[in-house]
Write a protein that holds these residues in place. Structure first.
Motif, short mmCIF file in Angstrom:
data_model
loop_
_atom_site.label_atom_id
_atom_site.label_comp_id
_atom_site.label_asym_id
_atom_site.label_seq_id
_atom_site.Cartn_x
_atom_site.Cartn_y
_atom_site.Cartn_z
N GLU A 139 0.82 -1.21 0.00
CA GLU A 139 0.00 0.00 0.00
C GLU A 139 0.86 1.26 0.00
OE1 GLU A 139 -2.26 -3.44 1.29
OE2 GLU A 139 -0.37 -2.58 2.05
N PHE A 140 1.94 1.24 0.78
CA PHE A 140 2.86 2.37 0.77
C PHE A 140 3.42 2.58 -0.63
CE2 PHE A 140 7.02 4.26 0.76
CZ PHE A 140 6.99 5.26 1.72
N LYS A 141 3.91 1.51 -1.23
CA LYS A 141 4.55 1.64 -2.55
C LYS A 141 3.56 2.11 -3.60
CE LYS A 141 7.64 -2.10 -1.24
NZ LYS A 141 8.00 -3.52 -1.46
N ALA A 142 2.32 1.59 -3.53
CA ALA A 142 1.31 2.01 -4.50
C ALA A 142 1.03 3.51 -4.38
CB ALA A 142 0.03 1.21 -4.30
N ARG A 143 0.88 3.99 -3.15
CA ARG A 143 0.63 5.41 -2.95
C ARG A 143 1.86 6.24 -3.32
NH1 ARG A 143 -2.03 9.37 -4.15
NH2 ARG A 143 -2.22 11.09 -2.66
N TYR A 144 3.02 5.72 -3.06
CA TYR A 144 4.26 6.41 -3.40
C TYR A 144 4.33 6.69 -4.90
CZ TYR A 144 9.34 7.22 -3.69
OH TYR A 144 10.58 7.75 -3.93
N PHE A 145 4.05 5.67 -5.71
CA PHE A 145 4.12 5.86 -7.16
C PHE A 145 2.98 6.74 -7.67
CE2 PHE A 145 6.83 1.98 -6.96
CZ PHE A 145 7.97 2.56 -7.53
N GLU A 146 1.84 6.70 -7.00
CA GLU A 146 0.78 7.64 -7.34
C GLU A 146 1.23 9.08 -7.10
OE1 GLU A 146 -2.54 6.53 -4.98
OE2 GLU A 146 -3.08 4.78 -6.22
N LEU A 147 1.86 9.31 -5.97
CA LEU A 147 2.35 10.65 -5.65
C LEU A 147 3.44 11.08 -6.63
CD1 LEU A 147 2.52 10.37 -1.76
CD2 LEU A 147 1.05 11.92 -3.06
N LEU A 148 4.28 10.16 -7.01
CA LEU A 148 5.32 10.47 -7.99
C LEU A 148 4.69 10.97 -9.29
CD1 LEU A 148 8.21 10.51 -9.03
CD2 LEU A 148 8.08 8.03 -9.34
N GLU A 149 3.67 10.27 -9.75
CA GLU A 149 2.99 10.69 -10.98
C GLU A 149 2.25 12.00 -10.79
OE1 GLU A 149 2.05 11.06 -14.72
OE2 GLU A 149 3.31 9.38 -14.01
N GLU A 150 1.59 12.16 -9.64
CA GLU A 150 0.82 13.38 -9.38
C GLU A 150 1.70 14.63 -9.35
OE1 GLU A 150 -1.29 12.70 -5.74
OE2 GLU A 150 -2.44 11.01 -6.57
N HIS A 151 2.97 14.45 -9.02
CA HIS A 151 3.88 15.60 -8.93
C HIS A 151 4.63 15.87 -10.23
CE1 HIS A 151 3.05 15.28 -4.66
NE2 HIS A 151 3.66 16.43 -4.48
N ARG A 152 4.36 15.11 -11.25
CA ARG A 152 5.02 15.29 -12.53
C ARG A 152 4.91 16.75 -13.00
NH1 ARG A 152 6.39 12.05 -16.86
NH2 ARG A 152 5.44 10.19 -15.89
N GLY A 153 6.03 17.29 -13.43
CA GLY A 153 6.04 18.63 -13.99
C GLY A 153 6.13 19.77 -12.98
N ARG A 154 6.11 19.45 -11.70
CA ARG A 154 6.14 20.51 -10.69
C ARG A 154 7.57 20.99 -10.45
NH1 ARG A 154 1.90 18.96 -5.81
NH2 ARG A 154 0.18 18.21 -7.14
N ALA A 155 7.70 22.30 -10.43
CA ALA A 155 9.01 22.88 -10.10
C ALA A 155 9.20 22.96 -8.60
CB ALA A 155 9.13 24.27 -10.72
N VAL A 156 8.12 23.15 -7.87
CA VAL A 156 8.16 23.25 -6.41
C VAL A 156 7.50 22.01 -5.83
CG1 VAL A 156 7.44 24.57 -4.39
CG2 VAL A 156 8.08 25.77 -6.51
N ILE A 157 8.21 21.34 -4.94
CA ILE A 157 7.70 20.11 -4.32
C ILE A 157 7.79 20.27 -2.81
CG2 ILE A 157 8.01 17.61 -4.10
CD1 ILE A 157 9.29 17.68 -6.89
N ASP A 158 6.69 20.09 -2.15
CA ASP A 158 6.61 20.26 -0.70
C ASP A 158 6.95 18.94 -0.02
OD1 ASP A 158 5.89 20.67 1.97
OD2 ASP A 158 4.19 21.96 1.45
N LEU A 159 8.17 18.81 0.45
CA LEU A 159 8.61 17.56 1.07
C LEU A 159 7.87 17.28 2.36
CD1 LEU A 159 12.48 17.64 0.51
CD2 LEU A 159 10.67 16.87 -1.03
#
Length: 255
Positions: free
Chosen positions: A92-112
């Protein structure tokens, strides 16, 4: 910048013209890092090796090709390369992790901070709460190569003690974010002043990749390799001086 987050200059004891001991001019910390990396350049480049660069380039190519949520080749390579599968994390962690990776595509600013909080509810296979800060920076660096990667090798080489189990989740996250800000500022200065340029060029020449690595990624490889070889390119007097308390070290995480 507060004193706790400065890079403190080295001072050297030397002889004055009169033959008495005196203080020489402070050594610039960035010059010191550049000098030490250059001195150990051959060992550092040997430690990088061709495979990590080749796999990184394949990951970058797969990510650029489009949506990675159903790209199982990308996910397998990413998990193996950055060792997500060795960290005791749930599916579940890994699935959400890759979803977040895709959701952040193209962003110059990323809120860690927000990414860490988003992943906080996913407990480990041992049912423990964990802060996966290194993986968060790897997500950010995949989306935007101007973000450096934080891992145990980098923490060690710059004198940061990861706050494993020390304080609340927010306290631990705050310490990691503070160090990461310091690290980004340092890398930005090194690149802005063309420090380590000869080593970065030598890295490109040694492994002959057709398109140059992003400058920040070249620094990632250089400092990761130096840390892996336990090469002290940073004197303790110019290492990170943040607020984190010394804690027990873990075995270093691979790339």
């Amino acid at each position: 910048m507060s004193k706790g987050r400065e890079i403190v200059s080295l001072s050297m004891s030397t002889k004055t013209e009169a033959g008495l001991e005196g203080d020489a001019a402070p050594v610039d910390p960035d010059d010191h890092i550049d000098s030490e990396v250059t001195r150990h350049e051959s060992r550092i480049l040997d430690a990088v090796g061709p495979e990590p660069i080749a796999v990184y380039r394949r990951l970058a190519s797969e990510f650029a090709a489009g949506d990675i949520r159903a790209n199982h080749v990308f996910q397998f390579l990413f998990r193996s390369y950055y060792r997500l599968d060795n960290a005791g994390l749930t599916r579940e962690f890994k699935a959400r992790y890759f979803e977040l990776l895709e959701e952040h595509r193209g962003r110059a600013v990323i809120d860690l901070r927000r990414l860490a909080i988003e992943l906080q509810p996913f407990r480990t296979l041992r049912n423990r709460e964990s802060l996966q800060f290194s993986f968060i920076t790897k997500l950010a660096a995949t989306v935007n190569p101007s973000f450096p990667i934080y891992d145990n090798e980098v923490a060690t080489i710059f004198g940061f003690r990861p706050p494993y189990g020390q304080g609340s989740f927010e306290e631990r996250l705050g310490r990691c974010l503070e160090f990461y800000e310091w690290l980004r500022e340092l890398y930005g200065r090194l690149l802005g002043s063309n420090r380590l340029l000869s080593t970065r060029n030598a890295l490109e020449t040694r492994y002959r990749y057709p398109v140059p690595l992003p400058p920040m990624k070249a620094l990632d490889f250089i400092f990761w390799a130096a840390g892996k070889q336990r090469i002290r390119v940073v004197d303790r007097t110019i290492a990170y001086r943040g607020s984190s308390r010394p804690t027990a070290r873990r075995r270093s995480q691979s790339r």
